[in-house]
Motif scaffolding. Sequence first.
Motif, mmCIF file in Angstrom:
data_model
loop_
_atom_site.group_PDB
_atom_site.id
_atom_site.type_symbol
_atom_site.label_atom_id
_atom_site.label_comp_id
_atom_site.label_asym_id
_atom_site.label_seq_id
_atom_site.Cartn_x
_atom_site.Cartn_y
_atom_site.Cartn_z
ATOM 1 N N GLN A 150 19.687 38.529 -17.427
ATOM 2 C CA GLN A 150 18.766 39.264 -16.556
ATOM 3 C C GLN A 150 18.988 40.754 -16.720
ATOM 4 O OE1 GLN A 150 19.336 39.414 -12.260
ATOM 5 N NE2 GLN A 150 17.120 39.304 -11.898
ATOM 6 N N ASP A 151 17.941 41.480 -17.041
ATOM 7 C CA ASP A 151 18.050 42.935 -17.160
ATOM 8 C C ASP A 151 18.172 43.569 -15.779
ATOM 9 O OD1 ASP A 151 17.947 42.874 -19.893
ATOM 10 O OD2 ASP A 151 15.792 43.292 -20.015
ATOM 11 N N THR A 153 22.410 44.537 -18.953
ATOM 12 C CA THR A 153 21.982 43.136 -18.892
ATOM 13 C C THR A 153 23.055 42.312 -18.202
ATOM 14 O OG1 THR A 153 20.686 43.309 -20.933
ATOM 15 C CG2 THR A 153 21.309 41.101 -20.218
ATOM 16 N N THR A 165 16.325 33.669 -20.433
ATOM 17 C CA THR A 165 16.162 34.979 -19.798
ATOM 18 C C THR A 165 15.260 34.845 -18.578
ATOM 19 O OG1 THR A 165 16.424 36.142 -21.911
ATOM 20 C CG2 THR A 165 15.363 37.352 -20.114
ATOM 21 N N SER A 208 13.574 40.389 -14.817
ATOM 22 C CA SER A 208 14.520 41.465 -14.523
ATOM 23 C C SER A 208 14.559 41.793 -13.036
ATOM 24 C CB SER A 208 14.143 42.730 -15.306
ATOM 25 O OG SER A 208 12.957 43.301 -14.759
ATOM 26 N N HIS A 209 15.597 42.489 -12.640
ATOM 27 C CA HIS A 209 15.714 42.906 -11.244
ATOM 28 C C HIS A 209 14.531 43.793 -10.859
ATOM 29 C CE1 HIS A 209 17.425 44.125 -7.457
ATOM 30 N NE2 HIS A 209 17.359 45.397 -7.814
#
Length: 642
Positions: free
Chosen positions: A259-260, A265, A224, A227-228
């Motif tokens: 990636q959230d 996701t 993971t 996140s953006h």
Amino acid sequence: MKLHKLSDWLPTTNKEVKLRGWSELDVILFSGDAYVDHPAFGPAVIGRILESYGLKVAIVPQPSVHDNLQDFTKLGIPKLFFAVTGGCMDSMVSNYTASKKRRDKDAYTPNGDKGFRPDYASIVYSNILKEKFPDVPVLIGGIEASLRRVTHYDYWSDTLKPTILKDSKADLLVYGMGEQPLREIVNLIQKGVPFTSLKTVKQTAFLLKKDEKVPKNKNWDDVTIHSHEVCLENKKLFAANFKILEQESNKLYARRIFQDVDNATLIINPPYPTMTEKEIDASFDLPYTRLPHPKYNKRGPIPAFEMIKFSINIHRGCFGGCSFCTISAHQGKFIASRSKESILKEVDKVTNMPDFKGYLSDIGGPSANMYKMKGKIQEICDKCVAPSCISPVICHNLDTSHKPLTEIYKAVDQHPKIKKSFIGSGIRYDMLVPEFNKKADPKELDEYTEEVITNHVSGRLKVAPEHTSDNVLKLMRKPSFKYFHKFKDRFDKINRRKKLNLQLIPYFISNHPACELEDMANLAAETKDMGFQLEQVQGFTPTPMTVATVIYYSGYHPYTLKPTNTPKTKKEKEDQHRFFFWYKKENQHWIKNTLSKFNRTDLIKKLLPDNSWQRTRKGKPKNTYDDTVEVTSRKFKKRRKR
């Protein structure tokens, strides 16, 4: 010579669909490029690949987005899915220069006409299709989708953008070269698997809603990344993401990436292994006409086609890993090479084209001299995470034998209709220098170098040292400039011995991350001393999915997370490239004052020893920042002798 009929091309209109006797289509492909049915043009390759799986495929090249959008509805609804690609280049690179000025020409449009490809073409096309046909799956691919598959910096809007899947509303993204994932996608659909269930196909990406279960695959490990939203807030963490992305993109056994993004996701499945010789041969051996669609006959030539019309692509991939280049991010670092038989079969097709005069413009690839090169012990490559096989040194496990390549050149030249074949692709000169390529056979390197210089150069041999500063070159993942000196010595010796009167043309980049003003002054002085006079500047253009672009935006090197300076302002960029034009009268006062501030009188003496012969030459490029480069040396050398 075969005379083609209209049905030899993939259909582009309802009339052409009916010519084939079809009443419906399986896939309709929308492309930002004009339709050239040639293996060097990605949209044609995808269309032919889908056709080879027994599908009825049509292509809509450069659909109009400025009218009633009839180009998006004229062929109806496909049975399987819509496919969308921005074309052979990212649409923003196609439309704009490094200084964000709109280009005067589009090389993938008849007559070079501009205005036929919208900005962010993949997003525009996909959104139109989802609005008009909300229930029909849309699959996006090509270099634009591939390099924008995750949170990325967009230079033209100067913003950090999320995965292109979010803005395009597409259902599935194929990244990299599409043959292998498309084969599995079509196979699963034909077995009755719904498009919405295509969640474990390698080399694809999709958005999963937060309330949906993550698809299981016991053979994959997961990782993971930030996140953006975290990337928007923290540039350093955005930079940290890239190390994972680049390493996983270049692994033979990669992890699945999560990636959230807002309430979803992003899932990026691992890539396929490198195509086998049989697989890549099958792609190049499809029934291409190798010509633009007849619909363009009255609109003028397509510049990109004219450039490669009589060329042969012999391999894919590049293990150079240059920090400013996107090739390995799209094609991978491992080389997929065609067989000698497949190459010669294509040579035969080219020689039978109606206007072929006996000259092949190129036998090459992303880098001309990587054909058949791979790891000596596969198990070592299986575990490797290095983004480059030749930086900072050439890997001890890399077989850099140029013998297969030399044999290909000689086999091509033996064809009765070939008068001369040229190497138009860029050559990695560093691999031809024994002092750098220490494990290679020097005799073999000499044989290849002499073969190229003697038989395959039309007047100028172009190579890309890119810079003279070791600090900048290290960040670029390029070798020290001292190896260019050694290559030039070898070039000059062969040139003199064979009495060839050839020119060596080095390419350089200005404004690259880590490049300071003084570095450009040193570059100007060193290249002048070697007899080169630079006439245009290649400005660094930040493009998604490169180390250099991550540094440009974030200010951090993704592998060390240390601050790294990059020229950003218009003044910084213009000042750097002015050193390329030391011979122009209008620059000399500025150069003298600037170098005086650095206390570099030594460079002033090297660059401006005598202004009497230096005049602004008529018709030469102005001092404007652009993204092209050219170098000449012959005239300058003559002047120096006077």
